[in-house]
Each structure stands twice: as C-alpha cells, then as structure tokens.
Design an enzyme around this catalytic site. Structure first.
Site, PDB file in Angstrom:
ATOM      1  N   TRP A  10       0.822  -1.225   0.000  1.00 49.38           N
ATOM      2  CA  TRP A  10       0.000   0.000   0.000  1.00 49.38           C
ATOM      3  C   TRP A  10       0.851   1.269   0.000  1.00 49.38           C
ATOM      4  CZ3 TRP A  10      -4.865  -0.479   3.654  1.00 49.38           C
ATOM      5  CH2 TRP A  10      -5.582  -1.640   3.330  1.00 49.38           C
ATOM      6  N   LYS A  11       2.113   1.142   0.355  1.00 47.94           N
ATOM      7  CA  LYS A  11       3.003   2.315   0.499  1.00 47.94           C
ATOM      8  C   LYS A  11       2.375   3.316   1.482  1.00 47.94           C
ATOM      9  CE  LYS A  11       4.888   1.272  -3.992  1.00 47.94           C
ATOM     10  NZ  LYS A  11       5.568   1.705  -5.191  1.00 47.94           N
ATOM     11  N   HIS A  96      12.887  -2.458  -0.214  1.00 51.15           N
ATOM     12  CA  HIS A  96      12.155  -1.886  -1.352  1.00 51.15           C
ATOM     13  C   HIS A  96      12.993  -0.756  -1.969  1.00 51.15           C
ATOM     14  CE1 HIS A  96       9.160   0.282  -3.690  1.00 51.15           C
ATOM     15  NE2 HIS A  96       8.470  -0.847  -3.702  1.00 51.15           N
ATOM     16  N   GLU A  98      12.247   2.084  -2.915  1.00 49.35           N
ATOM     17  CA  GLU A  98      11.999   3.410  -2.339  1.00 49.35           C
ATOM     18  C   GLU A  98      12.762   3.577  -1.022  1.00 49.35           C
ATOM     19  OE1 GLU A  98       7.731   3.143  -2.630  1.00 49.35           O
ATOM     20  OE2 GLU A  98       7.967   3.192  -4.802  1.00 49.35           O
ATOM     21  N   GLU A 168      11.949  -6.340  -8.696  1.00 45.78           N
ATOM     22  CA  GLU A 168      11.232  -5.133  -9.115  1.00 45.78           C
ATOM     23  C   GLU A 168      12.193  -4.196  -9.838  1.00 45.78           C
ATOM     24  OE1 GLU A 168       7.572  -4.398  -6.468  1.00 45.78           O
ATOM     25  OE2 GLU A 168       9.285  -3.562  -5.405  1.00 45.78           O
ATOM     26  N   GLY A 174       5.739   2.169 -10.512  1.00 46.03           N
ATOM     27  CA  GLY A 174       4.917   3.376 -10.502  1.00 46.03           C
ATOM     28  C   GLY A 174       5.012   4.194 -11.774  1.00 46.03           C
ATOM     29  N   SER A 214       4.428  -1.944 -11.848  1.00 46.34           N
ATOM     30  CA  SER A 214       3.266  -1.667 -12.709  1.00 46.34           C
ATOM     31  C   SER A 214       2.482  -2.921 -13.103  1.00 46.34           C
ATOM     32  CB  SER A 214       3.694  -0.880 -13.950  1.00 46.34           C
ATOM     33  OG  SER A 214       4.263   0.360 -13.567  1.00 46.34           O
ATOM     34  N   GLY A 235       1.877  -2.417  -6.328  1.00 51.86           N
ATOM     35  CA  GLY A 235       1.749  -1.117  -5.672  1.00 51.86           C
ATOM     36  C   GLY A 235       0.421  -0.477  -6.037  1.00 51.86           C
ATOM     37  N   GLY A 236       0.473   0.426  -7.014  1.00 52.13           N
ATOM     38  CA  GLY A 236      -0.701   1.216  -7.401  1.00 52.13           C
ATOM     39  C   GLY A 236      -1.994   0.417  -7.533  1.00 52.13           C
TER      40      GLY A 236
HETATM   41  P1  PGA Z   1       3.700  -0.339  -8.675  1.00 46.98           P
HETATM   42  O1  PGA Z   1       4.620  -0.585  -7.362  1.00 46.98           O
HETATM   43  O2  PGA Z   1       2.854  -1.572  -8.849  1.00 46.98           O
HETATM   44  O3  PGA Z   1       2.897   0.873  -8.374  1.00 46.98           O
HETATM   45  O4  PGA Z   1       4.656  -0.142  -9.827  1.00 46.98           O
HETATM   46  C1  PGA Z   1       5.196  -1.834  -7.108  1.00 46.98           C
HETATM   47  C2  PGA Z   1       6.045  -1.731  -5.866  1.00 46.98           C
HETATM   48  O5  PGA Z   1       6.695  -0.708  -5.666  1.00 46.98           O
HETATM   49  O6  PGA Z   1       6.101  -2.678  -5.048  1.00 46.98           O
END
Ligand code: PGA
Length: 251
Positions: A10-11, A96, A98, A168, A174, A214, A235-236
């Site tokens: 969910w971030k 991750h 990020e 990833e 994203g 994505s 993610g999204g």
């Molecule tokens: P995303 O993110 O599906 O929005 O690209 C994936 C993630 O960062 O785990």
C-alpha cells in the site's frame, strides 16, 4: 509446485478509515472465491492492528512495509520485528527500492533486517532490482546478484525457505512501464540459478520469486504464466479492491 503469492504494497496510502473500507471490500469479494494463490496485504503501520482484526477468518495475510533491525531502544521513529509480530504480521517487505533510494538503505542494513525478521519468525519479502541506467549499461544481473548475495548474507538453509524474493526493476515501479514477460522471466531464471548456487537446486525450486513494477489486471496473466514468476508485488493497482482482485484472479 510453488504456490503463487500476490502481495499488495500500500506504500504511504490509506488512513485508518480508508484502510478499513478497502479491507472490507477485499474480504467480501474474496469470500466466495477459491483462491489459487496466497494473498498478502501490507498496509501502513498505523493500520496494521485494525487490519489484523478485520482479516480474521479470511484467507488474507498481513505484512508490514519495513522494520528496523534492533528489537527495542533509542531509535526514534522506528518499528521493530517484535512490534510487528505483536500486531499479527506474518510478512515484512524489506529493501524496497523506495527505501534504498529515498532513505539511503544499503545492502548491509537490509541484510541485518532480513536476519532479524527471520529470527522473529517474520517472513521477509526481499526486494531487488536495477535502475534504468543500470539496465542500459547492461549490468542488471550484476546488480541483482549483489543485492541478493548481500541481502541474504548469513541466511541459513533452514531460514531461506521463509524468504520471498521480489524482483522489481526500478524503472517499472509506478511508471506504468512493465518489464515484458520475457525480460522479467530472464531475470527470474537468473535469480533462481543464483539461489541454487547459494543453497541447492531443490531449495531454489521452492523459493517464491515475485515480479513487481506496474502489475495490473491486464498484464498480470502473461507475467504470472512465466515459468519462474511466482507471484506479484503490487503497488498502485492494490489500492482499489477491483484491480487487486483482478490480479489475484489472474494467478
Ligand atoms: P507499482 O509498485 O505496482 O505501483 O509499480 C510496485 C512496488 O513498488 O512494489
């Protein structure tokens, strides 16, 4: 055979009320379905305790998005493995991209977190992946190899079967750009070979390797049908019940 694992990261999204709503929707839609895969949700820390209560009696499992490598003490702003266990987490996303890029986490620190999570019976989802620049320089395998070897340093054969790897590619997170199923499969096969050399062929065959970047309902099926792609870290598309369920159904 390996069971597929679909995890929603969910971030930094959804306050408590929004979390409750999303979990209720997921639970209701999944209730009548026979699932072909494990389903994990990773809400923000502030929603974990309530999430655990809400998923009781459902097939949904709970994970956190990060943790620190000490059990307790003067580490302002951090959350420990025992704390995550105490609110019912079974999984924790570690390393991750990020965390690596925005918060400066290095392989050595991520390795300490992986070891600590395992020591407390939390299953790490260890994220690895190259940047666009690294892919263009043709060093994808080198980067992923370093991240896995360092991230799993001192992880014993007993422990490794509790680890999930998530590949990833940073350029696909994203951005709406997905690795093609072939590009992803190539790296997944490379990771599995690497795990075989670090542990054994049998063990490598049992470790789930998720793809992330994505993933959407319309590209999930083809990605998930690749031989070495054992699930998705989403993610999204996990922030709406419909699209997360679309991906779960593709597994
Ligand atoms: P995303 O993110 O599906 O929005 O690209 C994936 C993630 O960062 O785990």
């Amino acid at each position: 055979m390996r069971r597929k694992v679909i995890a929603g990261n969910w971030k930094m999204n959804n306050d408590l009320q929004q979390s409750v709503t999303l979990i209720e929707e997921l639970k209701n839609s999944l209730a009548e379905k026979a699932l072909n895969c494990d389903v994990i949700i990773c809400p923000p820390f502030t929603s974990l305790y309530e999430a655990k209560k809400l998923i009781e009696g459902s097939l949904i499992k709970l994970g956190a998005q990060n943790m620190f490598y000490e059990d307790e003490g003067a580490f302002t702003g951090e959350v420990s493995a025992p704390m995550l266990k105490s609110v019912g987490c079974e999984y924790v996303i570690l390393g991750h991209s990020e965390r690596r890029t925005i918060f400066g986490e290095k392989d050595e620190m991520i390795n300490k977190k992986v070891k600590k999570a395992l020591a407390h019976n939390l299953k790490p989802i260890l994220c690895v992946g190259e940047t666009l620049e690294e892919r263009e320089k043709d060093v994808t395998e080198k980067v992923v190899k370093r991240q896995i070897e360092k991230g799993l340093n001192d992880v014993t054969p007993d422990e490794i079967l509790n680890v999930i790897i998530a590949y990833e590619p940073v350029w696909a997170i994203g951005t709406g750009k997905t690795a093609t199923p072939q590009q992803a499969q190539e790296v997944h096969a490379f990771i599995r070979k690497l795990l075989a050399s670090m542990y054994s062929k049998d063990f490598a065959a049992m470790i789930p390797i998720q793809y992330g970047g994505s993933v959407k309902p319309d590209n999930a099926k083809e990605l998930l049908s690749q031989k070495d792609i054992d699930g998705a870290l989403v993610g999204g598309a996990c922030l709406k019940a419909d699209s997360f369920i679309g991906i779960i159904e593709a597994a």
